[in-house]
Design an enzyme around this catalytic site. Structure first.
Site, short mmCIF file in Angstrom:
data_model
loop_
_atom_site.label_atom_id
_atom_site.label_comp_id
_atom_site.label_asym_id
_atom_site.label_seq_id
_atom_site.Cartn_x
_atom_site.Cartn_y
_atom_site.Cartn_z
N ARG A 23 -3.90 -26.78 -24.88
CA ARG A 23 -4.11 -26.74 -26.52
C ARG A 23 -4.49 -25.11 -26.64
O ARG A 23 -5.10 -24.94 -28.11
CB ARG A 23 -5.60 -27.87 -26.19
CG ARG A 23 -5.01 -29.15 -26.91
CD ARG A 23 -6.50 -29.77 -26.55
NE ARG A 23 -6.67 -31.51 -27.39
CZ ARG A 23 -6.26 -32.63 -27.05
NH1 ARG A 23 -5.45 -33.06 -26.14
NH2 ARG A 23 -6.27 -33.66 -28.31
N ARG A 39 -11.65 -45.65 -29.03
CA ARG A 39 -12.74 -44.70 -29.08
C ARG A 39 -13.83 -44.09 -30.42
O ARG A 39 -13.01 -44.36 -31.17
CB ARG A 39 -11.70 -43.35 -29.05
CG ARG A 39 -10.85 -43.23 -27.05
CD ARG A 39 -9.50 -42.47 -27.47
NE ARG A 39 -9.42 -41.36 -27.99
CZ ARG A 39 -8.57 -40.24 -27.90
NH1 ARG A 39 -7.38 -40.46 -27.59
NH2 ARG A 39 -9.11 -39.22 -28.80
N LYS A 56 1.23 -38.92 -27.33
CA LYS A 56 1.55 -38.47 -26.10
C LYS A 56 1.52 -39.45 -24.95
O LYS A 56 1.86 -39.42 -24.09
CB LYS A 56 0.50 -37.44 -26.16
CG LYS A 56 1.01 -36.31 -27.20
CD LYS A 56 -0.14 -35.42 -27.18
CE LYS A 56 -1.26 -35.26 -27.29
NZ LYS A 56 -1.66 -35.56 -28.98
N ARG A 101 -9.19 -33.01 -35.75
CA ARG A 101 -8.76 -32.79 -35.09
C ARG A 101 -7.21 -31.89 -35.38
O ARG A 101 -6.69 -31.10 -34.59
CB ARG A 101 -8.79 -34.06 -34.28
CG ARG A 101 -9.98 -34.49 -33.77
CD ARG A 101 -10.06 -36.14 -33.58
NE ARG A 101 -9.57 -36.36 -31.72
CZ ARG A 101 -9.01 -37.72 -32.29
NH1 ARG A 101 -9.43 -38.96 -33.25
NH2 ARG A 101 -7.80 -38.23 -31.52
N ARG A 158 -5.99 -47.28 -33.43
CA ARG A 158 -5.61 -47.41 -32.23
C ARG A 158 -6.39 -48.41 -31.56
O ARG A 158 -7.55 -48.26 -31.32
CB ARG A 158 -5.71 -45.66 -31.33
CG ARG A 158 -5.82 -45.14 -30.31
CD ARG A 158 -5.30 -44.13 -29.24
NE ARG A 158 -6.23 -42.82 -30.25
CZ ARG A 158 -4.98 -42.04 -29.78
NH1 ARG A 158 -4.47 -41.19 -29.13
NH2 ARG A 158 -6.28 -40.88 -30.65
#
Ligand code: ADP
Ligand code: ADP
Ligand code: ZN
Length: 228
Positions: A97, A170, A22, A181, A136
């Site tokens: 969400r 993160r 995203k 998640r 990431r």
């Protein structure tokens, strides 16, 4: 080519589990179409860093991989939508969400004569998301996203976009948190696919594979709603 110019801003939603791409795709669409990426994850991480009241109550929830309360997220998003930099429109990344957030968004947009023009579901395989999220990292200077294996800077240790040499990861991008998640996504967010499909606003885009190829598919959809 159409000579009509659009007066109403366009609003797009990117739906997909953590790691679906995203943020990566939203940044590319932002550059290409002059839309503004609105990431509630980024807004919440800013609030946590600044130590605001919302940030204080969101911090532990985010670290655990659960969803922050609708009340907090809707308030943060609503403030952001009021900022004057949004002229051509928005790409919503990570919002809504829940169904309550989707309903609140409809109300917020309706108040200024706007609506959701397209909701795009990035269709990916859950098993692949763990590796995507665990690898990431982002440039500390400009926020450009990278991946240890799938998207490396052209020159190791130097950001392609801004030349920066500091990068960050993160706190919630761990293999354990990704499972929580993903579960939150399937329980609470995936029902929004049917919500937007029922009103004819949904497009599904296969999102495993080459980043530029996925960007080309999304570009066609966005071009369709922005009259280009
Ligand atoms: P999201 O915002 O949906 O959580 P990101 O855009 O941050 O996802 O992408 C997650 C990670 O996967 C990032 O490190 C990114 O560079 C990488 N990535 C994004 N799209 C792809 C893709 N199509 N193939 C492989 N890796 C990707
Ligand atoms: P990703 O795309 O990798 O799932 P985000 O940056 O969008 O990550 O979100 C990170 C965390 O911030 C989420 O796990 C959740 O705790 C919180 N968050 C972000 N957006 C929302 C939202 N719309 N509603 C509730 N919580 C949110
Ligand atoms: Zn950079």
């Amino acid at each position: 080519m159409s000579t009509q110019t659009r007066t109403r801003p366009v609003n797009l939603i990117l739906l997909g589990p953590p790691g679906a791409g995203k943020g990566t795709q939203a940044r590319m669409l932002e550059e290409r179409f002059g839309l503004v990426q609105l990431s509630t994850g980024d807004l919440l991480r800013d609030a946590v860093a600044k130590g605001t009241a919302a940030g204080k109550s969101a911090k532990a929830v985010m670290e655990a991989g659960d969803l922050v309360s609708d009340e907090i997220v809707i308030a943060i998003l609503s403030d952001r939508l009021d900022q004057p930099d949004i002229t051509k429109g928005t790409i919503l990344d990570g919002f809504p969400r829940t169904e309550a957030q989707a309903a609140a968004l409809d109300d917020l947009l309706a108040k200024c004569g706007q609506k959701i023009d397209a909701a795009i579901s990035l269709e990916v395989e859950d098993e692949a998301m763990v590796a995507r999220v665990a690898g990431r990292y982002t440039c500390a200077g400009c926020g450009e996203g990278y991946h240890d294996d799938f998207k490396r800077p052209a020159k190791a240790g130097v950001c392609d976009k801004c030349g920066g040499t500091e990068f960050k990861r993160r706190a919630d991008d761990t293999a354990e948190t990704v499972r929580t998640r993903l579960a939150a996504y399937h329980d609470q967010t995936a029902p929004l696919i049917a919500y937007y499909d029922a009103r004819g606003a949904l497009t599904r885009v296969p999102a495993m594979g080459d980043i530029d190829r996925i960007a080309a598919s999304l570009g066609k959809i966005v071009a369709g709603v922005t009259d280009r």
